[in-house]
Design an enzyme around this catalytic site. Sequence first.
Site, mmCIF file in Angstrom:
data_model
loop_
_atom_site.group_PDB
_atom_site.id
_atom_site.type_symbol
_atom_site.label_atom_id
_atom_site.label_comp_id
_atom_site.label_asym_id
_atom_site.label_seq_id
_atom_site.Cartn_x
_atom_site.Cartn_y
_atom_site.Cartn_z
ATOM 1 N N LYS A 13 43.547 48.773 30.921
ATOM 2 C CA LYS A 13 44.831 48.206 30.924
ATOM 3 C C LYS A 13 45.328 46.716 30.049
ATOM 4 O O LYS A 13 46.315 45.512 29.686
ATOM 5 C CB LYS A 13 45.876 48.144 32.215
ATOM 6 C CG LYS A 13 46.788 49.669 31.886
ATOM 7 C CD LYS A 13 47.560 49.748 33.304
ATOM 8 C CE LYS A 13 47.377 49.465 34.426
ATOM 9 N NZ LYS A 13 46.180 49.555 35.110
ATOM 10 N N ARG A 88 55.177 51.129 38.968
ATOM 11 C CA ARG A 88 54.308 52.336 39.485
ATOM 12 C C ARG A 88 54.430 53.251 40.395
ATOM 13 O O ARG A 88 54.302 53.789 40.283
ATOM 14 C CB ARG A 88 53.618 51.072 40.299
ATOM 15 C CG ARG A 88 51.724 51.188 39.954
ATOM 16 C CD ARG A 88 51.362 50.058 40.832
ATOM 17 N NE ARG A 88 49.996 49.593 40.735
ATOM 18 C CZ ARG A 88 49.284 49.160 40.167
ATOM 19 N NH1 ARG A 88 49.752 47.462 39.996
ATOM 20 N NH2 ARG A 88 47.870 48.756 40.360
ATOM 21 N N ARG A 127 32.972 45.901 37.459
ATOM 22 C CA ARG A 127 33.735 45.043 36.530
ATOM 23 C C ARG A 127 34.281 43.248 37.474
ATOM 24 O O ARG A 127 34.586 43.269 38.784
ATOM 25 C CB ARG A 127 35.433 45.347 36.360
ATOM 26 C CG ARG A 127 36.146 45.601 37.721
ATOM 27 C CD ARG A 127 37.716 46.066 37.269
ATOM 28 N NE ARG A 127 38.474 45.878 37.987
ATOM 29 C CZ ARG A 127 40.161 46.644 37.882
ATOM 30 N NH1 ARG A 127 40.109 46.943 36.770
ATOM 31 N NH2 ARG A 127 41.208 46.999 39.238
ATOM 32 N N ARG A 161 36.677 41.025 42.189
ATOM 33 C CA ARG A 161 37.769 41.398 43.402
ATOM 34 C C ARG A 161 38.141 41.954 45.024
ATOM 35 O O ARG A 161 36.935 42.655 44.665
ATOM 36 C CB ARG A 161 39.270 42.399 41.926
ATOM 37 C CG ARG A 161 39.958 41.411 42.124
ATOM 38 C CD ARG A 161 40.560 42.710 40.335
ATOM 39 N NE ARG A 161 41.547 43.208 41.110
ATOM 40 C CZ ARG A 161 42.351 44.320 40.668
ATOM 41 N NH1 ARG A 161 42.981 44.059 39.110
ATOM 42 N NH2 ARG A 161 43.185 45.058 41.333
ATOM 43 N N ARG A 172 43.323 53.583 45.780
ATOM 44 C CA ARG A 172 43.928 52.910 45.016
ATOM 45 C C ARG A 172 44.619 53.744 43.669
ATOM 46 O O ARG A 172 45.688 54.590 43.094
ATOM 47 C CB ARG A 172 43.714 51.811 44.227
ATOM 48 C CG ARG A 172 43.543 50.480 45.275
ATOM 49 C CD ARG A 172 42.865 49.490 44.783
ATOM 50 N NE ARG A 172 42.845 48.895 43.132
ATOM 51 C CZ ARG A 172 42.151 48.102 42.852
ATOM 52 N NH1 ARG A 172 40.715 48.124 42.970
ATOM 53 N NH2 ARG A 172 42.316 47.942 41.704
HETATM 54 P P1 AMP Z 1 46.231 45.843 39.995
HETATM 55 O O1 AMP Z 1 45.575 44.115 39.514
HETATM 56 O O2 AMP Z 1 47.599 45.781 38.603
HETATM 57 O O3 AMP Z 1 45.457 46.664 40.077
HETATM 58 O O4 AMP Z 1 47.355 45.678 41.157
HETATM 59 C C1 AMP Z 1 46.407 45.126 42.350
HETATM 60 C C2 AMP Z 1 47.506 45.516 43.776
HETATM 61 O O5 AMP Z 1 48.626 44.276 43.499
HETATM 62 C C3 AMP Z 1 47.712 47.308 43.921
HETATM 63 O O6 AMP Z 1 46.691 47.975 44.428
HETATM 64 C C4 AMP Z 1 48.851 46.512 44.726
HETATM 65 O O7 AMP Z 1 48.672 46.675 45.548
HETATM 66 C C5 AMP Z 1 49.978 45.306 43.953
HETATM 67 N N1 AMP Z 1 50.495 46.134 42.849
HETATM 68 C C6 AMP Z 1 50.645 45.193 41.732
HETATM 69 N N2 AMP Z 1 51.699 45.593 41.286
HETATM 70 C C7 AMP Z 1 52.649 47.013 41.860
HETATM 71 C C8 AMP Z 1 53.673 47.715 41.877
HETATM 72 N N3 AMP Z 1 54.186 47.383 40.658
HETATM 73 N N4 AMP Z 1 53.503 48.170 42.522
HETATM 74 C C9 AMP Z 1 53.145 48.465 44.509
HETATM 75 N N5 AMP Z 1 52.174 47.912 44.376
HETATM 76 C C10 AMP Z 1 51.745 46.613 42.942
#
Ligand code: AMP
Length: 217
Positions: A13, A88, A127, A161, A172
Amino acid sequence: MRLILLGPPGSGKGTQAVYIQSAYSICKLATGDILRSEEFKKNSLYTTVKSYMESGSLVPDEIMVEIVSCYIKKEEYSKGFILDGFPRTLAQAKVLDSMLKEASMDIDAVIEIKVDSKELVSRICNRFSCSGCGENYNKEYKPLKKENICNVCGGTDFSYRSDDKEEKIKIRLEAYENQTLKLLPYYKEKGILYSVNGMLEIEEVKKDIESILKLLT
Ligand code: AMP
């Protein structure tokens, strides 16, 4: 144009959002990037948010909605946006709908990037990104052209990360399966759901997304 990119962690994404952002001159709003940003570290919610992120679980809806509602009002998103990582959960999707309705706006398309779940763990473990310009890489799918030198800015410092560890990845992916997948029937019913095959090469996925975006413009 207002778009949502949906897909499990590691589906690409972020990479596709960067591409759409530069090709169509619309800003991406990536919630994960916001939560990891230096700016957000000064926010009073940061300590709470950090503990959820580090455990691999979702940040509670109320917090996410509060954050997104602040960001989405910014001038740079007024002409359109690509949402990456939000919504989400169904609750987030419904609040987003009412936020947009209040501003007489709509989502034009939700693009789901489908990837075989078996492949995701190895994709995520491999990554990393350039600490200088933020360019994303993957040891297998999108490697550096020269060892330890960023293809884009020439930087030599790279970051990984902390939630890209195997035990966190499992949590996740479960969050995606248990909560985010429920968004697919929600958007399908609205007639705005499109799917692309995220198992293809990055360039192929890009082309498939382009074909969808052509239908909208
Ligand atoms: P991402 O970079 O999109 O994989 O997000 C990393 C982490 O941020 C996720 O594993 C969640 O802990 C938190 N996070 C990001 N976006 C959301 C969302 N829309 N709802 C809940 N948690 C989020």
